[in-house]
Design an enzyme around this catalytic site. Structure first.
Site, PDB file in Angstrom:
ATOM      1  N   CYS A 183      -9.324   3.247 -79.443  1.00 40.56           N
ATOM      2  CA  CYS A 183     -10.461   3.960 -78.843  1.00 40.56           C
ATOM      3  C   CYS A 183     -11.019   4.895 -79.899  1.00 40.56           C
ATOM      4  CB  CYS A 183     -10.015   4.761 -77.618  1.00 40.56           C
ATOM      5  SG  CYS A 183     -11.392   5.638 -76.810  1.00 40.56           S
ATOM      6  N   CYS A 201       0.345   6.603 -68.003  1.00 42.63           N
ATOM      7  CA  CYS A 201      -1.008   6.908 -68.506  1.00 42.63           C
ATOM      8  C   CYS A 201      -0.953   7.478 -69.898  1.00 42.63           C
ATOM      9  CB  CYS A 201      -1.643   8.039 -67.714  1.00 42.63           C
ATOM     10  SG  CYS A 201      -1.959   7.717 -66.072  1.00 42.63           S
ATOM     11  N   CYS A 256      -4.153  11.844 -76.237  1.00 46.19           N
ATOM     12  CA  CYS A 256      -4.083  10.432 -75.855  1.00 46.19           C
ATOM     13  C   CYS A 256      -3.605   9.572 -77.009  1.00 46.19           C
ATOM     14  CB  CYS A 256      -5.466   9.964 -75.380  1.00 46.19           C
ATOM     15  SG  CYS A 256      -5.564   8.180 -75.103  1.00 46.19           S
ATOM     16  N   CYS A 316      -3.705  -1.795 -64.113  1.00 48.94           N
ATOM     17  CA  CYS A 316      -4.419  -0.911 -65.033  1.00 48.94           C
ATOM     18  C   CYS A 316      -4.784  -1.738 -66.272  1.00 48.94           C
ATOM     19  CB  CYS A 316      -3.508   0.262 -65.387  1.00 48.94           C
ATOM     20  SG  CYS A 316      -4.249   1.400 -66.546  1.00 48.94           S
ATOM     21  N   CYS A 365      -9.530  11.674 -77.996  1.00 50.78           N
ATOM     22  CA  CYS A 365      -9.046  12.763 -77.151  1.00 50.78           C
ATOM     23  C   CYS A 365      -7.679  13.177 -77.683  1.00 50.78           C
ATOM     24  CB  CYS A 365      -8.974  12.334 -75.687  1.00 50.78           C
ATOM     25  SG  CYS A 365     -10.586  11.853 -75.062  1.00 50.78           S
ATOM     26  N   GLU A 408      -2.230  -3.744 -73.843  1.00 49.16           N
ATOM     27  CA  GLU A 408      -1.274  -3.715 -72.746  1.00 49.16           C
ATOM     28  C   GLU A 408      -1.987  -3.572 -71.418  1.00 49.16           C
ATOM     29  OE1 GLU A 408       2.462  -1.710 -75.076  1.00 49.16           O
ATOM     30  OE2 GLU A 408       1.022  -0.390 -74.164  1.00 49.16           O
TER      31      GLU A 408
END
Ligand code: SAH
Ligand code: SF4
Length: 366
Positions: free
Chosen positions: A112, A339, A119, A105, A116, A92
């Protein structure tokens, strides 16, 4: 021979390629302009190239952006683009309009690996790096969709590599894509308007400083190693002392004279006055600005967003110590575009995702 995807190449790469096929190097500039400035989709559009050169290009090369599968607009003007990058994998990219700029963005990886805790991308596990064409393809599509304002200025004035993935763990592709973003023949963005966001991959921060210093944001999220080890596990490899030293080195070459520290506000976890005080001590020797990000929840995250009053108090403590701290407005949350909410779609989810889920949901995912 497989055709070369010209969206994978920056000016240097294109120049070399044109030489290899026996053409003049200046063709690279011309073609880069067609590809990115005008968003050409096929060689037939490149009207200032001779017909036989266009035919040769069509033979040897292709213009293959990722496929655009969906587009959504939020009530506040935020737009989200969903792109397919191979079967079952989607990333995205989000456009955020503000009064004085328009920021795109961009994602750099499918999933990933860094896990974290707060996230949603990290929760999905890692699938693969995006190619240059897939990273640039996000800007290529968004730019086409958004176009220019009535004055002829591009709507996208800034790019932040803050979507899915850790840009500095996809280093070469990220650097090549950024070099096209900066190129006057392509998007012509200034180094100050392209921001790489990293969780703190120290050696790669040094390499970026040497290769292509652009604005840098560092995802801090905790004032001490004990808490950061937990929230941002890569801290165990590159602890805060090393990270702060790398930030100081980066500033020497950076186009801006400060580092942006991102700090996600998690209720009761890292948002108390003692955390603010410790943070002030930590960054004493690093010229910086803070970006406080209200946590954006996702299913089963286990965290809550700090209440606005807590964020205000935290920011006030930083201000009293002479630090600049802004609180990021949450944008596009009605389309899950805020975010940390970018999920895309990741095939071949890694095992640890299943491990983290409850047994029932693991079964569904398997
Ligand atoms: N991997 C890079 C860039 C992508 S993440 C990095 O970590 O910096 C972009 C920013 O969003 C980071 O600061 C990240 O910590 C933050 N973020 C991740 N999940 C979030 C969430 N659920 N709510 C708010 N911000 C989040
Ligand atoms: Fe990866 Fe950044 Fe999410 Fe951490 S915050 S898991 S580094 S995308």
């Amino acid at each position: 021979m497989n055709p070369v995807n010209l969206l994978d190449l920056d000016l240097d790469g294109l120049t070399t390629w044109f030489q290899e096929i026996g053409e003049k190097p200046f063709r690279a500039r011309q073609v880069l302009r067609w590809l990115h400035h005008y968003g050409a989709e096929d060689f037939g559009q490149m009207t200032d190239l001779a017909k036989d050169l266009r035919a040769k290009l069509a033979d040897l090369a292709e213009i293959r952006p990722p496929r655009l599968v969906a587009e959504q607009a939020a009530a506040d003007g935020t737009r989200k683009f969903l792109l397919e990058v191979g079967p079952g994998n989607r990333v995205e990219t989000v456009f955020i309009p503000e009064s004085d700029r328009g920021t795109l963005c961009v994602s750099t990886q499918v999933g990933c690996a860094l896990e974290c805790r707060f996230c949603s991308t990290g929760r999905q596990g890692f699938n693969r790096n995006l190619s240059v064409a897939e990273i640039l393809g996000q800007l290529w599509w968004a730019n086409k969709a958004l176009g220019r304002d009535p004055k002829g200025e591009r709507i996208i004035s800034n790019v932040v590599l803050m979507g899915m993935g850790e840009p500095l763990l996809n280093f070469e592709n990220t650097v090549t894509a950024v070099s096209v973003m900066l190129d006057d023949h392509a998007y012509g963005l200034s180094r100050r308007r392209v921001t790489v966001s990293t969780s703190g991959i120290v050696p790669a921060m040094d390499r970026l400083r040497e290769r292509l210093p652009v604005a840098l944001a560092v995802s801090l999220h905790a004032p001490d190693d004990a808490l950061r080890d937990e929230l941002v596990p890569i801290n165990r490899k590159y602890p805060l002392k090393e990270l702060m030293a790398a930030c100081r080195r980066y500033i020497e070459a950076a186009p801006r004279d400060f580092i942006t520290f991102e700090y996600v506000m998690l209720q009761g976890i890292n948002d108390q006055p003692e955390h603010a005080r410790a943070l002030i001590g930590l960054v004493r020797e690093v010229p910086c600005k803070f970006n406080l990000i209200p946590f954006n929840p996702f299913p089963d995250s286990g965290y809550r967003r700090s209440p606005p009053e807590t964020v205000r108090r935290f920011a006030a403590l930083l201000h009293e110590a002479g630090l600049i701290a802004t609180t990021r407005k949450t944008r596009g949350d009605d389309i899950d575009a805020a975010c940390g909410q970018l999920a895309g779609e990741v095939e071949d989810r890694s095992r640890r995702v299943l491990r983290r889920m409850s047994p029932a949901s693991a079964e569904v995912a398997a």
